[in-house]
Motif scaffolding. Structure first.
Motif, PDB file in Angstrom:
ATOM      1  N   GLN A 183      11.385  23.182  53.059  1.00 19.98           N
ATOM      2  CA  GLN A 183      11.095  24.478  53.654  1.00 19.98           C
ATOM      3  C   GLN A 183       9.890  25.072  52.933  1.00 19.98           C
ATOM      4  OE1 GLN A 183      14.062  27.542  53.197  1.00 19.98           O
ATOM      5  NE2 GLN A 183      13.546  28.538  55.115  1.00 19.98           N
ATOM      6  N   ASP A 184       9.255  26.017  53.575  1.00 21.29           N
ATOM      7  CA  ASP A 184       8.217  26.791  52.906  1.00 21.29           C
ATOM      8  C   ASP A 184       8.740  28.220  52.826  1.00 21.29           C
ATOM      9  OD1 ASP A 184       5.206  26.932  52.067  1.00 21.29           O
ATOM     10  OD2 ASP A 184       5.537  28.666  53.342  1.00 21.29           O
ATOM     11  N   ALA A 185       8.430  28.903  51.721  1.00 19.86           N
ATOM     12  CA  ALA A 185       9.004  30.236  51.550  1.00 19.86           C
ATOM     13  C   ALA A 185       8.447  31.227  52.569  1.00 19.86           C
ATOM     14  CB  ALA A 185       8.752  30.745  50.137  1.00 19.86           C
ATOM     15  N   GLY A 186       7.251  30.971  53.035  1.00 20.14           N
ATOM     16  CA  GLY A 186       6.701  31.781  54.114  1.00 20.14           C
ATOM     17  C   GLY A 186       6.490  33.245  53.768  1.00 20.14           C
ATOM     18  N   PHE A 241      10.169  35.032  46.978  1.00 19.82           N
ATOM     19  CA  PHE A 241      11.300  34.176  47.395  1.00 19.82           C
ATOM     20  C   PHE A 241      11.462  32.912  46.564  1.00 19.82           C
ATOM     21  CE2 PHE A 241       9.467  36.225  51.277  1.00 19.82           C
ATOM     22  CZ  PHE A 241      10.422  37.214  51.406  1.00 19.82           C
ATOM     23  N   GLN A 353      13.696  28.155  45.748  1.00 19.19           N
ATOM     24  CA  GLN A 353      13.584  29.132  46.831  1.00 19.19           C
ATOM     25  C   GLN A 353      14.937  29.795  47.007  1.00 19.19           C
ATOM     26  OE1 GLN A 353      11.693  27.752  50.449  1.00 19.19           O
ATOM     27  NE2 GLN A 353      12.567  29.433  51.636  1.00 19.19           N
TER      28      GLN A 353
ATOM     29  N   ARG B 136       8.714  38.379  56.704  1.00 18.21           N
ATOM     30  CA  ARG B 136       9.637  37.434  56.081  1.00 18.21           C
ATOM     31  C   ARG B 136      10.745  38.159  55.316  1.00 18.21           C
ATOM     32  NH1 ARG B 136      11.317  32.284  57.078  1.00 18.21           N
ATOM     33  NH2 ARG B 136      10.767  30.823  55.399  1.00 18.21           N
TER      34      ARG B 136
END
Ligand code: FES
Ligand code: FES
Lengths: 786, 152
Positions: A183-186, A241, A353, B136
């Protein structure tokens, strides 16, 4: 209102007006006089020897002020945990992934810096590379780091109780394998920084970091400066995150360039570079075997896990531990065996994360628990209730739960979601699912071995007595920590929230380990409370002398001094105050002595009123290897019920609504607690349904942008019914514990369980793309035909 | 070669020389100091750079400054009036719709543009209007509540 005046309310956030008006300053909003701009040259190859680096053309370009490589930076190794420092500022002999840093430039503007970077010529000799766990551990596979045979970066082997013996007593045992994707923390703000090395030899680094304290230490260590000469300041930051909880090569490079040029140097990651830096969720493959008795008693779990970790360790050693250690709650698990392996590959590095290490193991297990319940013919909620832990229970791996409202969380979502009315009664294509979670409220030990306090806080009263300012190095990253500490300070001092200001995120303000492991409310909160108690005691001590009343007979509430035996004659004090404020219009009046007057008198008598507080957890955890990971002064727990709809023709999953209950101890700011729940659920929803960092067959990222790497939009996100479960945590300030990370844990498995309820087939791989769901439905149909 | 352009920004006329390849976002942020406009991706995918240009919300990272010649622009810095904060700003603050704040400027401007057209949007209309603005942190719920609450 109850016992408290400030905490447990819905106070507005202190930082909200600045953020709503564009006044708030993030690092890229800062400009320093004479500032240069930096850019990096990163490896285009996943694994290669560096034969030669030619920077001559770059150096000649007008406007270029400095070009640096490993020759300039030196080869001091750093990373996150000292036991696995495996990074250097630049690569010297070889590169380990597409994106590894090779050289950097500082120039008068960004365009010039980028042009200079393009003029640096590097000769590489490509080496064979490994991109998957299987490739990396294969016999004879190329080694990414010489000292790590089979590319095993770290491994954990723990057994608590006797799993094989327990399995013999089980009536039902099942094994499942589950896998997620990277995943990417975005976070919305790409990492950025400005380094400013001044003529006195002091280095100030402004950075979008979650951990100013650790960055300060690493920068000092790598660049050979005394820690006291390095100051790290975190301005407003646009989310973190997890991936912003370590030092970036960019931070070190900007510092180096500033030291070389004597000018401030600004650098930013592009969005693509954010993906290349990575440090977000690993890919995990869990194989779990769970055994139960007929009556639903949970007996044993055997958990084997491989983490695909990328080129460096980052948080990975803690991650591989967390993937095992946090499954021992919130259900009574009597025996557990865990074997975890973190594997290096020639890909960007994974790290921590939200829900660090425990998110995917939780997703895997909570889905398996549902399978077990079904096999036993039990309602999944009743099955969980049967095994639920309660306050005071200690897990099999020695994690002590001083408060645990798990039963309450389960009951709350049961009622809130009308579980009973819906479970098993929804039409085909609609489903309802449940899951639980368990998380630390702050890591029990610092990342480096030390007896340091985890948080120190200083509170200083203004000399007029009208304001209290909290100084803390903790990191407000959007979660609302500054407001939390202001509320705790105001409550403890007995003054209104409007009279408290917070200065945070600066290593000059003390020690704070930062925003990771969901630690700040509990730890920095404690330090804040202690500092405020200290300040209050100082003020009351002076008052006691002045009025000849024992301090124990006084208190401060709502900005007024309360005297247990009625107000004394304080005219002398008031006159003294009024006399020096001729011309002011806001004179204290009324029948009660105000805090402002008392604090002013304290200043006149004693000089500046400054109080400090520190917090460090006691000794925690067991004695086995790795016992430190998973320890915490307190544990949160949570439960979620999710309803989904699945289009049986296309496989598209839509989340219709979610009910989420979280035990956060005592809620300091109720709005902020809900906000953390909603944000966590949203991140979990994205991770379940569509988020996946994809790679080509050379280790290059295919979707390093928000167009192709999709995070939830407002249209994807379902309404959440958030339920705050309050247990009174004895180890937390005012009974508070974490909410920021633990809240994500039940989301993924609750969706998985709901999807099963909707389509009648289990999916053991994330994300639940329409294609994957459709194929699962199709396969099931075919099986039914045969 | 720089080109001189004229814009009305937050009701103030401004004349500025810009490079032909400079984006509106960069001119606002770097030349005019209006750093409330953010840059989360620079390719039109996140909405943090949203400004209102001639009455319409646009991603200012996708607009070249020269294209904005003669245009009227509203940025987050122009939302506050002499009377104080704009009701949308108030609502965001009050409802807890702001966490890290990086999406907030863009969200507020998208919300304004919606509410100017449709003062009483329903949930779906709000979500659609802000679907180009990623957040987000919040899971959008409090943002949606804030926007819906502005004219209630
Ligand atoms: S910065 Fe313009 S849309 Fe992302
Ligand atoms: S508040 Fe952080 S991205 Fe929206």
């Amino acid at each position: 209102m109850g016992k408290y005046d400030v905490i447990n309310t819905r106070a507005r956030r202190l930082d909200a007006p600045d953020k709503a008006t564009g006044r708030a300053k993030y690092v890229d909003d800062i400009c320093l006089p004479g500032m240069l701009f930096g850019a990096m040259l990163q490896s285009p190859l996943p694994h290669a020897e560096i034969l030669n680096i030619d920077t001559s053309a770059a150096k000649k370009l007008p406007g270029v002020k400095s070009v640096v490589t490993a020759e300039d930076a030196g080869m001091v190794k750093y990373g996150v945990s000292p036991a696995r420092y495996d990074e250097t500022v630049f690569c010297k002999d070889k590169v380990h992934y597409i994106g590894d840093e090779v050289a950097a430039v500082a120039a008068i503007d960004l365009d010039t810096a980028l042009e200079a970077v393009s003029l640096i010529k590097v000769d590489y000799e490509e080496l064979p590379a490994v991109f998957t766990v299987d490739e990396a551990v294969a016999e004879g596979a190329p080694l990414i780091h010489e000292d790590f045979p089979r590319n095993i970066c770290g491994e954990v082997h723990n057994e608590f109780g006797d799993v094989e013996k327990a399995f013999k007593e089980c009536d039902l045992i099942r094994t499942d394998t589950f896998k997620n994707k990277r995943q990417d923390a975005g976070f919305l703000e790409p990492n950025g920084c400005i380094a400013d090395f001044d003529p006195l030899g002091r280095l100030t680094l402004y950075s979008s970091t979650q951990v100013p304290h650790y960055v300060q230490r690493i920068v000092a260590m790598v660049l050979g400066l005394p820690i006291g000469k390095v100051r790290v300041i975190k301005p407003c930051i646009g989310g973190g995150f997890g991936p912003k909880a370590g030092t970036t090569p960019m931070e070190l490079i900007a510092c180096l360039l500033s030291m070389k040029t004597g000018k401030p140097v600004k650098m930013n990651y592009t969005r693509e570079q954010v993906f290349l830096f990575g440090r977000a969720r690993h890919q995990f493959v869990h194989t779990m075997t769970t055994g139960v008795k007929k009556d639903g008693t949970l007996m044993a779990l055997k958990n084997k896990c491989y983490l695909e970790g990328g080129a460096y360790t980052s948080f990975g050693i803690a991650t591989v531990y967390y993937a095992g250690s946090l499954l021992t709650g919130p259900y009574k698990l009597r025996n557990m065996k865990y074997d975890g392996y973190r594997i290096y590959t020639n890909k960007p590095t994974c790290g921590a994360q939200r829900g660090h290490g425990s998110v995917i193991s939780r997703a895997a297990w909570e889905q398996q628990l549902d399978c077990v319940a079904e096999d036993l013919g039990m309602d999944p909620l009743e099955f969980r209730l049967k095994n639920v832990m309660e306050t005071g229970d200690t897990t099999i791996n020695d994690l002590y739960t001083s408060s645990l409202g798990m039963k309450e969380c389960l009951e709350a979502v049961k009622t809130g979601s009308t579980w009973k009315e819906k479970r098993g009664k929804l039409p085909k294509g609609k489903g309802i699912g449940l899951a639980g979670g368990f998380f630390v409220s702050g890591a029990g030990y610092p990342i480096y071995r030390s007896d340091t306090p985890h948080s120190t806080v200083t509170i200083k009263l203004s000399d007029d007595g009208g304001n209290a300012r909290v100084y803390t190095a903790s990191a407000e990253i959007g979660q609302g920590s500054d407001t939390t500490f202001a509320m705790i300070a105001a409550e403890t001092l007995g003054i209104p929230l409007s009279d408290v200001a917070v200065s945070s995120g600066d290593t000059d303000f003390g020690v704070d380990l930062g925003a990771y492991s969901s630690r700040q409310t509990l730890m920095t909160g404690h330090a804040t409370k202690r500092a405020a108690e200290n300040v209050k005691a100082q003020v009351l001590a002076v008052l006691s002398e002045q009025l000849d009343i024992p301090a124990e007979e006084m208190d401060i509430k709502k900005g007024l001094i309360e005297f247990r035996n009625g107000n004394p004659d304080f005219e002398g004090l008031r006159t003294r105050y009024l006399k020096e404020h001729r011309g002011w219009t806001d004179h204290p009046g009324g029948d009660d002595l105000t805090f402002r007057e008392a604090a002013r008198v304290a200043f006149l008598e004693k000089g500046p009123i400054v109080g400090s507080g520190a917090y460090k957890p006691g000794d925690l955890g067991g004695k086995y290897k790795g016992a430190a990971v998973g320890t915490s002064p307190a544990y949160s727990c949570s439960a979620a019920v999710v309803e989904v709809g699945v289009d049986m023709e296309t496989g598209k999953v839509t989340v219709d609504n979610m009910t989420d209950a979280h035990d956060c101890g005592f809620a300091i700011n109720r709005t902020s607690v809900e906000a953390q729940l909603q944000g966590s659920l949203s991140m979990g929803l994205g991770e379940t349904l569509f988020e996946e960092v994809k790679f080509d067959n050379k280790g290059g990222i295919l979707n390093a942008d928000f167009g192709e790497y999709k995070i939830p939009t407002a249209l994807d996100m379902a309404p959440v019914d958030t339920i705050i479960v309050e247990s009174d945590e004895p180890n937390g300030p005012y009974g508070a514990k974490e909410v920021g990370e633990g809240a994500i844990l039940p989301t993924i498995p609750a969706i998985l369980n709901a999807v099963y309820d909707a389509i009648g087939v289990r999916i053991w791989e994330l994300p639940l793309t329409p294609e994957r769901v459709y194929m699962a439905i199709k396969k099931k149909k075919e099986e039914q035909k045969d | 070669m720089k080109k001189l352009i004229q814009m009305t920004i937050n009701d103030t006329d401004c004349e500025i020389a810009v490079r032909p390849n400079q984006t509106l976002a960069d001119v606002l942020r770097q030349e005019l100091g209006l750093t409330g406009t953010k840059k989360g991706c620079e390719v039109g995918e996140c909405g943090t750079c949203t400004v209102i240009l001639n009455g319409k919300p646009v991603n200012s990272c996708l607009v070249l400054a020269v294209q904005a010649d003669g245009c009227s622009i509203l940025t987050i810095e122009g939302m506050q009036t002499d009377e104080g904060l704009h009701p949308i700003q108030e609502a965001f603050i009050d409802k807890g719709a702001i966490q890290c704040g990086f999406c907030t400027s863009g969200m507020i401007l998208s919300a304004k543009s919606l509410l100017d057209q449709n003062p009483h949007p329903d949930d779906k209309e709000v979500r659609t209007a802000i679907s180009g603005n990623l957040c987000r942190c919040t899971g959008y719920q409090k943002i949606v509540e804030a926007i819906k609450g502005v004219n209630e």
